[in-house]
Motif scaffolding. Structure first.
Motif, short mmCIF file in Angstrom:
data_model
loop_
_atom_site.label_atom_id
_atom_site.label_comp_id
_atom_site.label_asym_id
_atom_site.label_seq_id
_atom_site.Cartn_x
_atom_site.Cartn_y
_atom_site.Cartn_z
N LEU A 16 -1.91 -11.02 8.62
CA LEU A 16 -1.64 -10.38 7.34
C LEU A 16 -0.28 -9.67 7.43
N ALA A 17 0.65 -10.15 6.65
CA ALA A 17 2.02 -9.63 6.72
C ALA A 17 2.52 -9.25 5.34
N ALA A 18 1.56 -8.87 4.47
CA ALA A 18 1.94 -8.59 3.08
C ALA A 18 2.26 -7.12 2.84
N GLY A 19 2.22 -6.32 3.91
CA GLY A 19 2.43 -4.87 3.74
C GLY A 19 3.79 -4.55 3.14
N GLU A 20 3.80 -3.57 2.23
CA GLU A 20 5.07 -3.21 1.59
C GLU A 20 5.88 -2.29 2.49
N GLY A 21 5.18 -1.39 3.16
CA GLY A 21 5.88 -0.51 4.09
C GLY A 21 6.83 0.45 3.43
N THR A 22 6.41 1.02 2.29
CA THR A 22 7.31 1.93 1.58
C THR A 22 7.68 3.16 2.41
N ARG A 23 6.76 3.54 3.31
CA ARG A 23 7.05 4.74 4.11
C ARG A 23 8.14 4.51 5.15
N MET A 24 8.52 3.26 5.36
CA MET A 24 9.64 3.01 6.26
C MET A 24 10.96 3.42 5.61
N LYS A 25 10.98 3.53 4.27
CA LYS A 25 12.22 3.82 3.53
C LYS A 25 13.33 2.88 3.97
N SER A 26 13.06 1.60 3.78
CA SER A 26 13.96 0.58 4.34
C SER A 26 14.21 -0.52 3.34
N ALA A 27 15.35 -1.14 3.41
CA ALA A 27 15.63 -2.32 2.61
C ALA A 27 14.89 -3.54 3.17
#
Ligand code: UD1
Ligand code: MG
Length: 455
Positions: A16-27
């Motif tokens: 599962l690689a659909a994570g948005e990862g907004t907390r990374m604050k990354s492009a």
């Protein structure tokens, strides 16, 4: 179970690689962030491969071509599936329904943001299936269980997993948590997943509900234990740094187990593909970028930075050396302090001991390059090569203006600017002639006698 028995069971890994990862604050999407110079996604793919997965399905979010590209780079035969709406972990796994339906003995479900799970642990999950469980979950005891799903056990059997948000006070008191990864028996995987509803606080289709589904169908569910470190999930840059430090520690231990001496292991940094031979000595504060091989008996002195470099048997590097991609040091070569080498072969026993830049060069065996020598390889547009034959001696502070060849056994006088090829065994001098004016200093001082000196 032996590896042989395991390999007779066909295994699909669903990542599962659909994570948005907004907390990374990354492009960049979260799963493309790197640990040990390799994306978290590629770590997971390498690990399941090592655990014997025959096929890999990667579930990505909509429009994530970058994640698809990285998955294909790391696992060229990976099948890519898109989860168009984010409706929960079970829903995400079902995005790969077509792959699961092809029929496997074991279906491993993994999270691409959990990069440190070892092949051995995946092997243990598979073993549980081979021993008859329909499902094996990975459990751990985090220092703070808040937020995790709890593993509910009755008489040593896993009966359910309760998400923190759905759990009662009693259930929240359970310390054994769900790491999230799971192994499902292929024979029942699809029917279990398709039976999962979304009647919960988050209105999500929970993969964790597969446990209750399995129990209802009369199957057994099993728990495999892992350490908190191994199942660390990365959601922000702080957890990314924690994952990196756990990974570095593993690499250090592996290097030492394989026969390298690290004087101060905590100060040596590896890439995932760094290879050190036996009796290699690495002094404190050394960084290995991607693609480094250090052969047996070589020494890397303190404060050196290597990347894409090969260090031959018994060669020495540093202190304070920089080896850039394509630096290949032959057996017993010596690269000393404040030397930078790029895209160059340095022959056996050659010495570049101090303060030099060598780029786009081939240096023959036994060559001595004096302090301060520079290969002038770039004219602002193109790069040119310097070739130095075996046994040549380059005097200190010389500039070798490429393209140029120095013949075998030739000498270049110190301070030369060499713009033309030098024949074997010749002496090349490319510098101003020294002139001497007898008594000049005496006359100069006499002419200035009695005058105040400016300060
Ligand atoms: C999940 C587990 C929880 C466990 C925890 C460990 C479920 C229902 N819960 O919770 O028991 O303790 O992991 O960290 O499985 N994902 C998708 N599509 C979705 C939803 C999630 O691809 O629709 C991916 C996420 O990108 C992530 C993984 O699945 O990689 C887990 O999802 P996440 O939302 O982080 O689940 P948790 O609430 O942490
Ligand atoms: Mg999570």
């Amino acid at each position: 179970m032996s590896l042989n028995e395991q390999s007779s069971r066909r295994c699909l890994a669903v990542v599962l690689a659909a994570g948005e990862g907004t907390r990374m604050k990354s492009a960049r999407p979260k799963v493309l962030h790197e640990v040990g110079g390799r994306s978290m996604l590629a770590h997971v793919l390498a690990s399941v491969r090592a655990a014997g997965a025959d096929a890999v399905a990667v579930v990505i979010g909509p429009g994530r071509q970058d994640v698809a590209d990285e998955a294909r780079r790391a696992a060229p035969d990976a099948a890519i599936f898109v989860q168009t709406e984010r409706l929960g972990t079970a829903h995400a796994v079902l995005a790969a329904r077509d792959a699961i339906a092809r029929g496997y003995d074991d279906v491993l479900v993994l999270f691409a943001d959990t990069p440190l799970v070892t092949p051995e642990t995946f092997g243990s999950l598979r073993t549980a299936l081979a021993q008859g469980a329909a499902l094996a979950a990975l459990g751990f005891e985090p220092p703070d269980p808040a937020g995790y799903g709890r593993l509910l056990m009755v008489g040593g059997e896993l009966t359910d997993i309760r998400e923190h948000k759905d759990a009662s006070e009693d259930e929240r008191a359970v310390r054994l948590c769900n790491a999230g990864l799971m192994a499902l028996a292929g024979s029942s995987a699809l029917s279990l997943l398709e039976g999962i509803g979304n009647a919960n606080v988050q209105k999500e289709f929970y993969l964790t509900d597969a446990v209750a589904q399995a129990r209802r169908a009369g199957h057994r569910a099993h728990v495999v234990l892992a350490s908190s470190e191994e199942v660390l999930g990365v959601n922000d840059r702080i957890q990314l740094a924690t994952a990196e430090s756990i990974f570095q520690q593993r690499m250090r231990l592996a290097a030492m187990r394989d026969g390298a001496t690290l004087i101060a292991p905590d100060t040596v940094f590896f890439s995932h593909d760094t290879r050190l031979g036996r009796d290699v000595l690495v002094e404190p504060h050394v960084v290995f970028g991607l693609g480094c091989v250090v052969e047996d008996g070589a020494v890397v002195h303190a404060f050196s930075h290597l990347e894409g470099a090969t260090v031959g048997e018994g060669a020495t590097v540093g202190p304070y050396a920089r080896l850039r991609p394509g630096a290949n040091l032959g057996v017993g070569a010596k690269v000393g302090n404040f030397v930078e080498i790029k895209a160059s072969d340095v022959g056996a026993g050659a010495k570049i001991s101090h303060l030099s830049y060598v780029g786009d060069a081939s240096i023959g065996a036994g060559v001595n390059i004096g302090a301060g020598t520079i290969t002038c390889n770039y004219d602002g547009f193109d790069k040119f090569r310097t070739e130095i034959g075996a046994g040549a001696f380059i005097g200190s502070n010389s500039s070798l203006v490429a393209p140029v060849k120095i013949g075998e056994g030739a000498f270049v006088g110190s301070g030369s600017v060499v713009t033309k090829d030098v024949s074997p065994d010749a002496l090349a001098l490319g510098r101003g002639h020294q002139v001497e004016k007898a008594g000049w200093a005496h006359h100069f001082r006499a002419a200035h006698a009695g005058r105040p000196k400016k300060r």
